[in-house]
Design an enzyme around this catalytic site. Structure first.
Site, mmCIF file in Angstrom:
data_model
loop_
_atom_site.group_PDB
_atom_site.id
_atom_site.type_symbol
_atom_site.label_atom_id
_atom_site.label_comp_id
_atom_site.label_asym_id
_atom_site.label_seq_id
_atom_site.Cartn_x
_atom_site.Cartn_y
_atom_site.Cartn_z
ATOM 1 C CB CYS A 198 -16.282 28.172 18.702
ATOM 2 S SG CYS A 198 -16.969 26.493 19.039
ATOM 3 C CB CYS A 232 -26.369 23.457 22.922
ATOM 4 S SG CYS A 232 -27.160 24.098 24.546
ATOM 5 C CB CYS A 248 -19.424 24.054 24.830
ATOM 6 S SG CYS A 248 -18.708 25.755 25.351
ATOM 7 C CB CYS A 267 -31.936 19.030 25.794
ATOM 8 S SG CYS A 267 -30.813 18.625 24.522
ATOM 9 C CB CYS A 276 -29.617 22.469 18.445
ATOM 10 S SG CYS A 276 -31.217 22.481 18.994
ATOM 11 C CG ASP A 286 -33.860 29.279 37.813
ATOM 12 O OD1 ASP A 286 -34.623 29.141 38.490
ATOM 13 O OD2 ASP A 286 -33.292 28.170 37.336
ATOM 14 C CB CYS A 336 -23.806 25.413 20.828
ATOM 15 S SG CYS A 336 -23.497 26.984 20.325
ATOM 16 C CB CYS A 384 -35.804 24.618 23.213
ATOM 17 S SG CYS A 384 -34.598 24.357 24.478
#
Length: 302
Positions: free
Chosen positions: A187, A237, A241, A234, A194, A130, A190, A210
């Protein structure tokens, strides 16, 4: 070229310890133009906050990362473990509990690249984790290993969103898998989970609100919002799920097992650590990106 080379490569990926693997063609088409346009809208809205590297133009053109690229292998490393943090412990996102995933994924993908080169000696390849300017979640979706959920995370039918992504770009032309089908449905669990309202709308995360962004990337002396008990990243979220509640599988990979201090350390104890103690605790950890003064700042927000 063997017609089953893509299947062989995916089997090799699973043998390296990846939970899921899929192949995508890098030729124009599929959902990538839509994902590219979505990134441009996200950047124009300023949702990247101080993450200037998200503006790297290479992120919009995979060919700039490996000239002649024709295919990519997307892999997901399952980082969910059975252990839980203790009551009253400073909360740390699960991605950072074990060894630095950048190194783990890079090492394993390099082995796959060398294996592929043996099968196709004239081929070239490149590993991307990433830190590379790649639309990693979009390409993983295109390769069929999961879909981008309303919380912005990639979600797999088999493992939920507890996956760390990596990609192997190659000049080989591999048989692609079908792109993943989004399965969030109606759904929206999430979004209200937050506490700072960072999920501005389904599929759109505003980094400026965030907790993960501010606890990891924000270098300022003070933070503009509360961290709600989190000092590094964090997972709120993800914790709500349904795909994680019902499909998470515990990894037994020794490299991903949590360090004791992460499971047990109370905020007051961590507040007393000096730079040397932090340096020792964060050896070979992705959490090393958070500097000691930032840990102290974050702990002061609790």
């Amino acid at each position: 070229m063997p017609v089953n080379l893509a299947d062989q490569l995916k089997q090799q990926a699973l043998a390296q310890g990846f939970a899921v693997a899929g192949v995508a063609s890098t030729s124009a088409g599929g959902r990538m133009p839509l994902r590219t346009a979505a990134l441009e809208r996200w950047l124009a809205a300023g949702y990247q906050a101080d993450m200037a590297w998200m503006n790297n133009p290479k992120r919009l053109a995979v060919q700039q990362l490996l000239p002649g690229v024709r295919s990519l292998l997307a892999v997901g490393l399952n980082y969910y473990v059975d252990q839980q943090q203790g009551v009253g412990v400073a909360r740390i996102a699960r991605y950072g509990w074990g060894r630095d995933y950048h190194r783990l994924i890079e090492q394993r993908l390099k082995r796959l690249g060398r294996w592929l080169e043996l099968q196709q000696p004239d081929s070239r390849w490149r590993v991307c984790v990433d830190t590379a300017p790649l639309l990693d979640k979009a390409w993983a979706e295109e390769a069929g290993i999961g879909w981008i959920g309303k919380n912005g995370n990639l979600i797999s039918q088999s493992h939920g969103s507890w996956l760390l992504l990596g990609h192997l770009l190659t000049t080989c032309e591999l048989t692609p898998d079908a792109p993943a089908i989004p399965l969030c449905g109606s759904c929206n669990d999430c979004l209200p989970a937050c506490p700072t309202g960072a999920i501005a709308e389904p599929f759109v995360v505003d980094s400026r609100r965030c907790i993960a962004f501010h606890s990891i990337e924000n270098r300022d002396d003070t933070l503009p919002l509360p961290l709600h008990g989190w000092v590094a990243g964090c997972d709120l979220c993800q914790e709500v799920c349904p795909w994680n509640k019902h499909h998470a599988k515990a990894s037994t990979d020794p490299e991903l097992q949590p360090r004791n201090w992460i499971l047990q350390s109370k905020p007051q104890e961590l507040k007393e650590w000096d730079d040397n103690q932090w340096d020792e605790a964060l050896r070979s950890s992705a959490l090393r990106r958070i500097k000691p003064q930032m840990w102290r700042r974050n702990l002061g927000c609790l």
